[in-house]
Design an enzyme around this catalytic site. Structure first.
Site, PDB file in Angstrom:
ATOM      1  N   LYS A  29       8.932  10.727  15.374  1.00  0.00           N
ATOM      2  CA  LYS A  29       8.486   9.573  16.512  1.00  0.00           C
ATOM      3  C   LYS A  29       9.790  10.096  17.633  1.00  0.00           C
ATOM      4  O   LYS A  29       9.210  10.134  18.782  1.00  0.00           O
ATOM      5  CB  LYS A  29       8.905   8.266  16.248  1.00  0.00           C
ATOM      6  CG  LYS A  29       7.628   7.732  15.511  1.00  0.00           C
ATOM      7  CD  LYS A  29       7.819   6.135  15.450  1.00  0.00           C
ATOM      8  CE  LYS A  29       6.517   5.671  14.855  1.00  0.00           C
ATOM      9  NZ  LYS A  29       6.494   4.020  14.833  1.00  0.00           N
ATOM     10  N   ASN A  76      17.423   7.581   3.245  1.00  0.00           N
ATOM     11  CA  ASN A  76      18.592   7.492   4.226  1.00  0.00           C
ATOM     12  C   ASN A  76      19.750   7.602   3.481  1.00  0.00           C
ATOM     13  O   ASN A  76      20.194   6.927   2.490  1.00  0.00           O
ATOM     14  CB  ASN A  76      18.604   6.386   4.927  1.00  0.00           C
ATOM     15  CG  ASN A  76      19.145   6.247   6.275  1.00  0.00           C
ATOM     16  OD1 ASN A  76      19.894   7.177   6.640  1.00  0.00           O
ATOM     17  ND2 ASN A  76      19.230   5.187   7.059  1.00  0.00           N
ATOM     18  N   CYS A  91      25.742   4.970  11.518  1.00  0.00           N
ATOM     19  CA  CYS A  91      25.545   6.623  10.941  1.00  0.00           C
ATOM     20  C   CYS A  91      26.145   7.794  11.889  1.00  0.00           C
ATOM     21  O   CYS A  91      25.713   8.781  11.781  1.00  0.00           O
ATOM     22  CB  CYS A  91      24.091   6.770  10.859  1.00  0.00           C
ATOM     23  SG  CYS A  91      23.199   5.310  10.110  1.00  0.00           S
ATOM     24  N   GLU A 110      29.773   4.488   6.191  1.00  0.00           N
ATOM     25  CA  GLU A 110      29.774   3.202   6.647  1.00  0.00           C
ATOM     26  C   GLU A 110      29.705   2.115   5.399  1.00  0.00           C
ATOM     27  O   GLU A 110      29.167   1.074   5.300  1.00  0.00           O
ATOM     28  CB  GLU A 110      28.517   2.874   7.544  1.00  0.00           C
ATOM     29  CG  GLU A 110      27.373   3.385   6.975  1.00  0.00           C
ATOM     30  CD  GLU A 110      26.407   2.968   8.117  1.00  0.00           C
ATOM     31  OE1 GLU A 110      26.095   1.850   8.361  1.00  0.00           O
ATOM     32  OE2 GLU A 110      25.656   4.146   8.659  1.00  0.00           O
ATOM     33  N   HIS A 164      18.772  12.398  13.657  1.00  0.00           N
ATOM     34  CA  HIS A 164      19.327  11.320  12.579  1.00  0.00           C
ATOM     35  C   HIS A 164      18.076  10.949  11.946  1.00  0.00           C
ATOM     36  O   HIS A 164      17.047  10.482  12.651  1.00  0.00           O
ATOM     37  CB  HIS A 164      20.141  10.404  13.336  1.00  0.00           C
ATOM     38  CG  HIS A 164      20.362   9.063  12.296  1.00  0.00           C
ATOM     39  ND1 HIS A 164      20.809   9.246  11.298  1.00  0.00           N
ATOM     40  CD2 HIS A 164      20.050   7.789  12.515  1.00  0.00           C
ATOM     41  CE1 HIS A 164      20.737   8.171  10.431  1.00  0.00           C
ATOM     42  NE2 HIS A 164      20.301   7.176  10.955  1.00  0.00           N
ATOM     43  N   ASP A 174       0.919  -1.198  -0.021  1.00  0.00           N
ATOM     44  CA  ASP A 174      -0.173   0.121   0.084  1.00  0.00           C
ATOM     45  C   ASP A 174       0.834   1.165  -0.001  1.00  0.00           C
ATOM     46  O   ASP A 174       1.800   1.458   1.010  1.00  0.00           O
ATOM     47  CB  ASP A 174      -0.897  -0.045   1.221  1.00  0.00           C
ATOM     48  CG  ASP A 174      -1.725   1.131   1.288  1.00  0.00           C
ATOM     49  OD1 ASP A 174      -1.659   1.974   0.501  1.00  0.00           O
ATOM     50  OD2 ASP A 174      -2.716   1.379   2.170  1.00  0.00           O
TER      51      ASP A 174
END
Ligand code: CAA
Length: 735
Positions: A244, A279, A113, A81, A235, A31
């Site tokens: 969040k 990212n 990171c 990385e 980050h 979705d």
């Protein structure tokens, strides 16, 4: 007075390709709201074959350097990385590409990171030691979790370059950080893998836990509290997690939701770049900083920014900085917007090809010219990666041409034996783009046939000779038609070699050829002719040569014969001229466009037999039944007349008759005969357009005539969807 130290300049770079999340969602059966809302992601940047963390870093850093500040750089800290070597620092390649001073130290830092933050803190300490030095910190990464993995939608790539100095123009980094380390396996990449392994949900949980821990330590160290900060940046592996994180931190400090929402507006501006880039690991926190500053029109001078840096495994740090007076004058907002605006959306196939190219890399690889930036990854030679600085990327010459596909309405097969065929160009195209390349090679990016590669002119000539010899053997009956072209991309390689010979190209120049098409491949709509014609046209114009219709046709015929054995030339003719034609023995009579220029078709799938095999088969039928050819001639004339006079009843009767003739020569597979029978039962007519198939169950494109609703119902029962094609007046043209 104490010296302030921090970020004096900031810029980012991301490659000129991205995958819309809507495309990924469709391909993976997800979705789209899960990606758009659940992850907060709109697109993700995709690394093309000729870029790497090194080229991205060089592009990002170049934008913030000039002769003056370059001369003061004595340290380059490369945070990544996704390093390109187990021993050598990727920053050394960048140091070379950017002509940085030789009295400079360069090293690479790794801790998932987090390492760009470590690099910044090291740089700050070094500058306090000697305030007249400048330090270049580059965070450069490619996030790869694997095709069809749970982490796939949270990939991306990009670099952020930061110039650190005393009295910085943008952000002064304050003393006092809060740190947190815990040995966890939430995300890691063993040395033998080029894709990360991740415990997705666990990683999010640890990320939030480390935020609370590092914040508490930061408050204890700095004696600051929530209210001492104006903006918070986090980050951002995917934007929803940063949101969040903000909510979690608000809750952790006991804030009410209304006061947390005030800061949220700034966070949304900070997430704009991540939403479309995805990212970029080490750079992602600093991409948020660039995004906030580029999108916030109000002057934030003097405001304190809290920054949360997290690297899986895990190490986290919370620290702060003060935005400096006049910082807005030092931003590269227009440059950043131009980078994003100039990107191209990839199809799922193109994205997967780019992705796989980086998985398959090994020694002695040449990369094709896909991007046109100043810096490129040219491949690997004797285990040594080759990075190039292009002389003048803005001066790259690019020529594009497009050629239409076609529908043969009647007379396919018979046309090979001298009977007329009725053909019409349709508004579906192949576009070929030729551009200059810095090495003396011909590189190809042919997504429709899944090919990315680069060849020397010498190798292409050998291919051309081999294919011509193979066709000679076919003509003498010593070889089957499907044994000539062994890989689909050889057709375009042959076309290019032939055109370059024809135009006596100096072989000290390199070229890149890219084709893209919205024509289905191998389904009878003339995709190969459209590729050949558009490529020849683009090559000729790229080289400044004129190419007349006859030369185009002859060059095209040589290539088409390799594929079809004895090409009638009809596809080539339409790709060159567009419009509607009665085509016979290489000559055409132009027809008026039919009154109704819409054609209903279904694509029954690429046939299991190729055109050459079908033509070889039908040849025997024509030899055994001499009157067949005359029947095809009559039906073609009847269809042409019915279309010109808009006589629907005659059209239906003639198309039905044509279908029966095609069945007689054995090119309509049984399931397609059954489908057409049902179309006839509801009052319509249908026929295969193109070579059909002498084996399997699919026959490429089928043309349908009749009542919309009735056709839809039957098509639906057979799992086909009806498309409407529009006819096209134009043939090949520059675009
Ligand atoms: N409409 C709206 N929302 C929907 C939806 C729909 N139709 N369907 C699902 N969602 C929501 C879900 O509710 C969920 O939201 P919440 O977490 O708020 O409940 C969200 O979309 C994602 O759904 P899932 O959790 O089911 O998704 P998933 O199992 O496919 O995995 C992921 C998501 C864990 C982020 C995965 O993409 C992944 O593993 N990514 C890589 C790891 C990563 O980025 N970790 C971050 C912390 S580690 C770190 O920070 C270092 C780093 O950079 C990697």
């Amino acid at each position: 007075m104490a010296v302030t130290v921090g970020i004096d300049r900031i810029s980012f770079y991301t490659p000129p390709f991205y995958l819309p999340m809507a495309t990924l969602a469709k391909a993976r059966g997800i979705d789209p709201d899960k990606l758009h809302i659940g992850l907060g992601q709109r697109d993700m940047a995709v690394l093309p074959p000729d870029e790497s963390v090194v080229t991205m870093a060089a592009h990002a850093a170049e934008a913030i350097l000039d002769d003056d500040n370059k001369a003061q750089i004595d340290t380059v800290l490369f945070a990544t990385e996704s390093g390109v070597d187990q021993s050598k620092a990727a920053g050394i390649f960048v140091h070379h590409l950017l002509d940085l001073p030789k009295n400079c130290r360069v090293l690479e830092l790794k801790q998932a990171c987090y390492s760009a933050t470590a690099a910044i803190q090291m740089a700050v300490a070094l500058i306090h030691q000697q305030p007249d030095r400048k330090i270049l910190v580059i965070a450069s990464d490619v996030a790869r979790y694997g095709l069809q993995s749970a982490g796939e939608p949270s990939q991306g790539c990009g670099s952020v370059a930061l110039l650190l100095s005393a009295n910085p123009a943008i952000l002064a980094i304050e003393p006092y950080s809060g740190y947190y380390t815990q040995d966890v396996m939430d995300f890691w990449r063993p040395n033998y893998r080029d894709e990360a392994l991740v415990e997705g949900k666990y990683s999010c949980q640890i990320y939030l836990q480390a935020l609370a821990e590092s914040w508490d330590h930061y408050c204890a160290q700095s004696k600051r509290q929530w209210r001492d900060h104006d903006i918070f940046l986090y980050h951002t592996p995917f934007p929803r997690l940063a949101e969040k994180a903000h909510q979690a931190l608000c809750k952790h400090v006991g804030l009410t939701s209304s006061s947390s929402e005030e800061t949220h507006a700034g966070l949304d501006l900070a997430l704009q770049y991540s939403r479309t880039i995805g990212n970029c690991y080490t750079g992602s926190l600093y991409l948020s900083l660039a995004s906030l500053l580029d999108h916030q029109s109000a002057d934030l001078s003097g405001q304190r920014v809290g920054l949360y840096s997290y690297g899986s495994g895990c190490v986290a740090e919370f620290f702060s900085g003060i935005l400096q007076p006049g910082y807005q004058a030092h931003l590269l907002t227009a440059h950043h917007r131009a980078i994003l605006k100039d990107r191209k959306a990839l199809s799922i196939n193109e994205y997967e090809q780019f992705y796989r190219f980086h998985s398959q890399q090994h020694d002695n690889v040449d990369t094709p010219h896909i991007s046109h930036g100043r810096y490129r990854f040219a491949g690997v030679d004797d285990h040594k990666p080759q990075y190039q600085r292009q002389k003048s990327p803005s001066g790259v010459k690019v020529v594009s041409a497009s050629a239409p596909g076609k529908l043969i309405l009647s007379g396919e097969h018979a046309v090979v034996h001298g009977a007329p065929a009725l053909v019409i160009a349709v508004e579906r195209y192949t576009k070929a783009t030729v551009s200059s390349a810095s090495d003396q090679k011909l590189s190809f990016h042919l997504p429709d046939v899944g090919h990315i590669g680069s060849e020397t002119f010498h190798k292409l000539h050998r291919l051309k000779t081999r294919l011509q010899e193979a066709h000679g053997k076919f003509r003498r009956g010593e070889r089957g038609i499907s044994d000539i072209i062994q890989k689909p991309f050889e057709l375009l390689q042959y076309t290019a070699a032939n055109a370059l010979d024809k135009f006596a190209t100096p072989d000290d120049q390199g070229f890149h050829i890219h084709t893209e098409s919205n024509l289905p491949i191998g389904c009878g709509m003339g995709s190969s002719a459209a590729s050949i014609i558009s490529a020849n046209y683009a090559i000729a114009h790229y080289l400044g040569k004129t190419i007349d219709d006859k030369t185009q046709y002859q060059l095209g015929l040589r290539a088409e014969n390799l594929q079809h054995g004895y090409s009638s030339g009809i596809d080539l003719h339409v790709a060159i001229h567009g419009g509607c034609h009665l085509f016979q023995n290489g000559q055409s009579t132009v027809q008026n466009m039919p009154a109704d220029t819409n054609f209903y078709i279904v694509n029954t799938g690429a046939p299991d037999a190729n055109t050459g095999q079908c033509v070889t088969h039908s040849r025997q039928c024509f030899q055994q039944q001499p009157d067949l050819l005359e029947k095809f001639v009559e039906v073609t004339q009847s269809i042409a007349y019915a279309l010109q006079s808009a006589n629907q009843a005659q059209l239906i009767a003639s198309v039905r008759l044509n279908h029966r003739l095609l069945v007689e020569i054995g090119v309509v597979p049984a399931p397609i005969q059954q489908f057409i029978k049902q179309i006839e039962e509801v009052g319509g007519a249908a026929k295969v357009c193109g070579a059909g198939s002498v084996k399997g169950e699919k026959a490429g494109i089928v043309w349908l005539i009749g009542d919309d609703q009735a056709l839809q119902t039957v098509a639906h029962q057979h799992g086909f969807s009806i498309e409407t094609l529009h006819s096209d007046y134009d043939g090949v043209k520059l675009i």
